[in-house]
Scaffold this motif. Sequence first.
Motif, mmCIF file in Angstrom:
data_model
loop_
_atom_site.group_PDB
_atom_site.id
_atom_site.type_symbol
_atom_site.label_atom_id
_atom_site.label_comp_id
_atom_site.label_asym_id
_atom_site.label_seq_id
_atom_site.Cartn_x
_atom_site.Cartn_y
_atom_site.Cartn_z
ATOM 1 N N UNK A 1 -33.120 -24.185 28.722
ATOM 2 C CA UNK A 1 -34.418 -24.409 29.339
ATOM 3 C C UNK A 1 -34.566 -25.821 29.860
ATOM 4 N N UNK A 2 -34.054 -26.795 29.105
ATOM 5 C CA UNK A 2 -34.156 -28.188 29.518
ATOM 6 C C UNK A 2 -33.383 -28.443 30.815
ATOM 7 N N UNK A 3 -32.265 -27.760 31.001
ATOM 8 C CA UNK A 3 -31.467 -27.931 32.215
ATOM 9 C C UNK A 3 -32.032 -27.152 33.401
ATOM 10 N N UNK A 4 -33.172 -26.463 33.187
ATOM 11 C CA UNK A 4 -33.829 -25.691 34.253
ATOM 12 C C UNK A 4 -32.967 -24.528 34.739
ATOM 13 N N UNK A 5 -32.173 -23.962 33.833
ATOM 14 C CA UNK A 5 -31.419 -22.762 34.190
ATOM 15 C C UNK A 5 -32.408 -21.647 34.515
ATOM 16 N N UNK A 6 -32.234 -20.916 35.629
ATOM 17 C CA UNK A 6 -33.160 -19.820 35.948
ATOM 18 C C UNK A 6 -33.207 -18.803 34.820
ATOM 19 N N UNK A 7 -34.428 -18.342 34.493
ATOM 20 C CA UNK A 7 -34.569 -17.440 33.340
ATOM 21 C C UNK A 7 -33.765 -16.148 33.488
ATOM 22 N N UNK A 8 -33.720 -15.500 34.672
ATOM 23 C CA UNK A 8 -32.889 -14.287 34.780
ATOM 24 C C UNK A 8 -31.420 -14.550 34.445
ATOM 25 N N UNK A 9 -30.881 -15.678 34.906
ATOM 26 C CA UNK A 9 -29.496 -16.029 34.568
ATOM 27 C C UNK A 9 -29.352 -16.253 33.065
ATOM 28 N N UNK A 10 -30.315 -16.989 32.491
ATOM 29 C CA UNK A 10 -30.290 -17.211 31.045
ATOM 30 C C UNK A 10 -30.314 -15.888 30.291
ATOM 31 N N UNK A 11 -31.174 -14.969 30.719
ATOM 32 C CA UNK A 11 -31.329 -13.700 30.021
ATOM 33 C C UNK A 11 -30.038 -12.891 30.052
ATOM 34 N N UNK A 12 -29.369 -12.865 31.200
ATOM 35 C CA UNK A 12 -28.116 -12.102 31.317
ATOM 36 C C UNK A 12 -27.049 -12.658 30.382
ATOM 37 N N UNK A 13 -26.856 -13.968 30.408
ATOM 38 C CA UNK A 13 -25.815 -14.574 29.572
ATOM 39 C C UNK A 13 -26.191 -14.537 28.093
ATOM 40 N N UNK A 14 -27.458 -14.765 27.789
ATOM 41 C CA UNK A 14 -27.880 -14.753 26.393
ATOM 42 C C UNK A 14 -27.769 -13.344 25.806
ATOM 43 N N UNK A 15 -28.162 -12.335 26.574
ATOM 44 C CA UNK A 15 -28.034 -10.957 26.104
ATOM 45 C C UNK A 15 -26.569 -10.586 25.890
ATOM 46 N N UNK B 1 -36.507 -14.742 19.863
ATOM 47 C CA UNK B 1 -36.375 -16.140 19.448
ATOM 48 C C UNK B 1 -35.776 -17.000 20.553
ATOM 49 N N UNK B 2 -34.731 -16.489 21.206
ATOM 50 C CA UNK B 2 -34.079 -17.290 22.249
ATOM 51 C C UNK B 2 -34.997 -17.521 23.443
ATOM 52 N N UNK B 3 -35.768 -16.504 23.826
ATOM 53 C CA UNK B 3 -36.698 -16.673 24.944
ATOM 54 C C UNK B 3 -37.795 -17.670 24.596
ATOM 55 N N UNK B 4 -38.212 -17.655 23.331
ATOM 56 C CA UNK B 4 -39.224 -18.622 22.882
ATOM 57 C C UNK B 4 -38.701 -20.042 22.970
ATOM 58 N N UNK B 5 -37.483 -20.256 22.462
ATOM 59 C CA UNK B 5 -36.899 -21.601 22.494
ATOM 60 C C UNK B 5 -36.580 -22.034 23.925
ATOM 61 N N UNK B 6 -36.178 -21.080 24.766
ATOM 62 C CA UNK B 6 -35.929 -21.406 26.174
ATOM 63 C C UNK B 6 -37.213 -21.956 26.819
ATOM 64 N N UNK B 7 -38.324 -21.262 26.597
ATOM 65 C CA UNK B 7 -39.599 -21.690 27.184
ATOM 66 C C UNK B 7 -40.024 -23.054 26.643
ATOM 67 N N UNK B 8 -39.846 -23.268 25.336
ATOM 68 C CA UNK B 8 -40.221 -24.553 24.742
ATOM 69 C C UNK B 8 -39.317 -25.676 25.244
ATOM 70 N N UNK B 9 -38.010 -25.388 25.374
ATOM 71 C CA UNK B 9 -37.087 -26.390 25.888
ATOM 72 C C UNK B 9 -37.391 -26.748 27.328
#
Length: 336
Positions: A126-140, A63-71
């Motif tokens: 996602x809206x702030x253009x945070x790199x996905x690998x960084x997002x994934x580490x913190x979100x996990x 769910x979070x990866x989906x919303x990240x991509x949409x954002x």
Amino acid sequence: MPIAIEFFVGHAYAILFLWVLIEQLGLPIPSIPLLLTAGTLSATHRVGFTPTLLAVVAACLVSDSTWYALGRRYGGRVIRLLCKLSLESSTCVAKTEGYFTRRGAITLLFAKFIPGLSTVSAPIAGQTRMPYPRFLVYDLSGTLIWSLSFILAGRFFGDIAKRSQAFFGLLSHFAAVVFILLVAGFFIWRVVKHRRFLSLVRNLRIEPAEVKAMIDQAAGDPAEQPFIVDLRHPLDYLPDPRVLPGAVRIGPNEIARCAAIIPRDRDIILYCTCPSEETSAKVALQLHRLGITRVRPLRGGFDGWKQAGYPLLDYIEDSELAAPSLIAPAPTLKSA
């Protein structure tokens, strides 16, 4: 074993995955009671602790990866849609954007614990253009902290209950009833809180047509112009940085510090991009407590004014009302 518990034990991991996934996708159904139940049952080894944790984490990551991509692709439109679904829309946009401004990606470590932040934190990342690998580490990491907290709390309760067979038997028979009551109570509390706030907003807000008429009537006399305050967060400027005629940008957190420059003898109009004008209504109440009573949130906010076809102007940074000594400049967003 009661039928409800037997059914849950037989399909525990699928139920956990689907329930948490649906909640994290935006529907206001609390998953905490389910995590506590699964943790309690893991104490008797009726469900496995590790598969339970994996099911919850997998649902959150999907769910979070989906919303990240949409954002990342659609920005504020996705966030406003989520806030309309949320029962915490009175806080979700302003709080999450504020947390991201101050703490960056660290927000994802605790977002799931705070109502209103859990779902919108991913699209804002996602809206702030945070790199996905960084997002994934913190979100996990945040997902693990959140899920382990409640699963282990349920496990601890189950370990205590095991010591009394009579108590555990009673708990097993009424577990389904307790679960339903917890979910219903949580849902009702949030609905009542949300409706009470919306009722308050309706009594304060002003229509865009009324504001336009006030601006037109005072066209020849600047002293009679309404004092218009743009409460939007810097992220909300990205789609359209323009402002209403004569508006000054003041963040919700700076409003008390800037109270001295807000006139008492003119109408004060507040606008934001939150659903149902939540941020504007909260700031209006804050100004009321400071003795500034002629203050109204704009119905529909910035989007309502824009959709009505009324004029929008480029913002003049060097306005006297936006002097650096009185109003802090827009904060920059940290990436971590």
